[in-house]
Design a protein around this motif. Structure first.
Motif, PDB file in Angstrom:
ATOM      1  N   ARG A  34       0.826  -1.215   0.000  1.00 51.62           N
ATOM      2  CA  ARG A  34       0.000   0.000   0.000  1.00 51.62           C
ATOM      3  C   ARG A  34       0.857   1.261   0.000  1.00 51.62           C
ATOM      4  O   ARG A  34       0.556   2.235  -0.695  1.00 51.62           O
ATOM      5  CB  ARG A  34      -0.937   0.005   1.200  1.00 51.62           C
ATOM      6  N   LEU A  35       1.932   1.247   0.771  1.00 55.62           N
ATOM      7  CA  LEU A  35       2.814   2.413   0.824  1.00 55.62           C
ATOM      8  C   LEU A  35       3.581   2.588  -0.482  1.00 55.62           C
ATOM      9  O   LEU A  35       3.754   3.709  -0.974  1.00 55.62           O
ATOM     10  CB  LEU A  35       3.769   2.298   2.012  1.00 55.62           C
ATOM     11  N   GLU A  36       4.040   1.482  -1.052  1.00 53.60           N
ATOM     12  CA  GLU A  36       4.787   1.564  -2.320  1.00 53.60           C
ATOM     13  C   GLU A  36       3.904   2.104  -3.437  1.00 53.60           C
ATOM     14  O   GLU A  36       4.371   2.876  -4.276  1.00 53.60           O
ATOM     15  CB  GLU A  36       5.367   0.198  -2.667  1.00 53.60           C
ATOM     16  N   ARG A  37       2.625   1.732  -3.456  1.00 54.22           N
ATOM     17  CA  ARG A  37       1.696   2.267  -4.460  1.00 54.22           C
ATOM     18  C   ARG A  37       1.501   3.768  -4.309  1.00 54.22           C
ATOM     19  O   ARG A  37       1.076   4.438  -5.242  1.00 54.22           O
ATOM     20  CB  ARG A  37       0.336   1.573  -4.378  1.00 54.22           C
ATOM     21  N   ARG A  38       1.844   4.283  -3.136  1.00 49.22           N
ATOM     22  CA  ARG A  38       1.714   5.724  -2.882  1.00 49.22           C
ATOM     23  C   ARG A  38       3.067   6.433  -2.978  1.00 49.22           C
ATOM     24  O   ARG A  38       3.220   7.547  -2.510  1.00 49.22           O
ATOM     25  CB  ARG A  38       1.065   5.945  -1.516  1.00 49.22           C
ATOM     26  N   GLY A  39       4.058   5.764  -3.562  1.00 51.31           N
ATOM     27  CA  GLY A  39       5.329   6.413  -3.864  1.00 51.31           C
ATOM     28  C   GLY A  39       6.406   6.347  -2.810  1.00 51.31           C
ATOM     29  O   GLY A  39       7.363   7.112  -2.857  1.00 51.31           O
ATOM     30  N   VAL A  40       6.281   5.437  -1.843  1.00 51.52           N
ATOM     31  CA  VAL A  40       7.281   5.292  -0.779  1.00 51.52           C
ATOM     32  C   VAL A  40       8.118   4.044  -1.060  1.00 51.52           C
ATOM     33  O   VAL A  40       7.585   3.011  -1.453  1.00 51.52           O
ATOM     34  CB  VAL A  40       6.581   5.166   0.596  1.00 51.52           C
ATOM     35  N   ASP A  41       9.433   4.150  -0.878  1.00 47.40           N
ATOM     36  CA  ASP A  41      10.307   2.977  -0.960  1.00 47.40           C
ATOM     37  C   ASP A  41      10.284   2.288   0.396  1.00 47.40           C
ATOM     38  O   ASP A  41      10.640   2.914   1.402  1.00 47.40           O
ATOM     39  CB  ASP A  41      11.757   3.379  -1.282  1.00 47.40           C
TER      40      ASP A  41
END
Length: 123
Positions: free
Chosen positions: A22-29
């Motif tokens: 979920r975080l990666e889909r929002r641009g977080v590594d």
């Protein structure tokens, strides 16, 4: 714009996998660790902006790990995650340098706002 690098430390592997996606889909590594030793090794090898740290883990719990992280990497912002909240624990974690104490489950969009705020104040 530089992507925020987050280390998610939680012994619940399924929870970590879902939250990381979920975080990666929002641009977080996102890097994950399932225990304190793995977290410290990751921090030794990679530069992180924020640590999402579960409070209750077997072995070295999140409170002890928070102390180690802030002693060795004081510039990294730490957000504590827990399914159980205690006012004494919140005060203790904040006194040790945690940026915030968040209750699981947390909405991913709300978490992104918290992560961005902590990352902006950590550098």
């Amino acid at each position: 714009m530089k992507r925020i690098k987050v280390l998610l430390v939680d012994d619940e592997v399924d929870f970590s996998r879902v939250l990381a996606c979920r975080l990666e889909r929002r641009g977080v590594d996102v890097s994950t660790a399932s225990c304190a030793n793995e977290a410290m090794e990751t921090l030794r090898l990679k530069v992180m902006d924020v640590v999402l740290l579960d409070v209750k883990m077997p072995g070295r719990d999140g409170i002890r790990l928070l102390g180690e992280i802030k002693r060795l990497y004081p510039q990294i912002g730490v957000l504590m995650l827990t399914a159980h909240i205690s006012p004494d624990l919140v005060i203790s974690c904040q006194a040790m340098g945690a940026s915030e104490y968040l209750l699981k489950p947390i909405n991913a969009d709300e978490l992104i706002v918290k992560i961005k705020g902590v990352a902006a104040n950590s550098n």
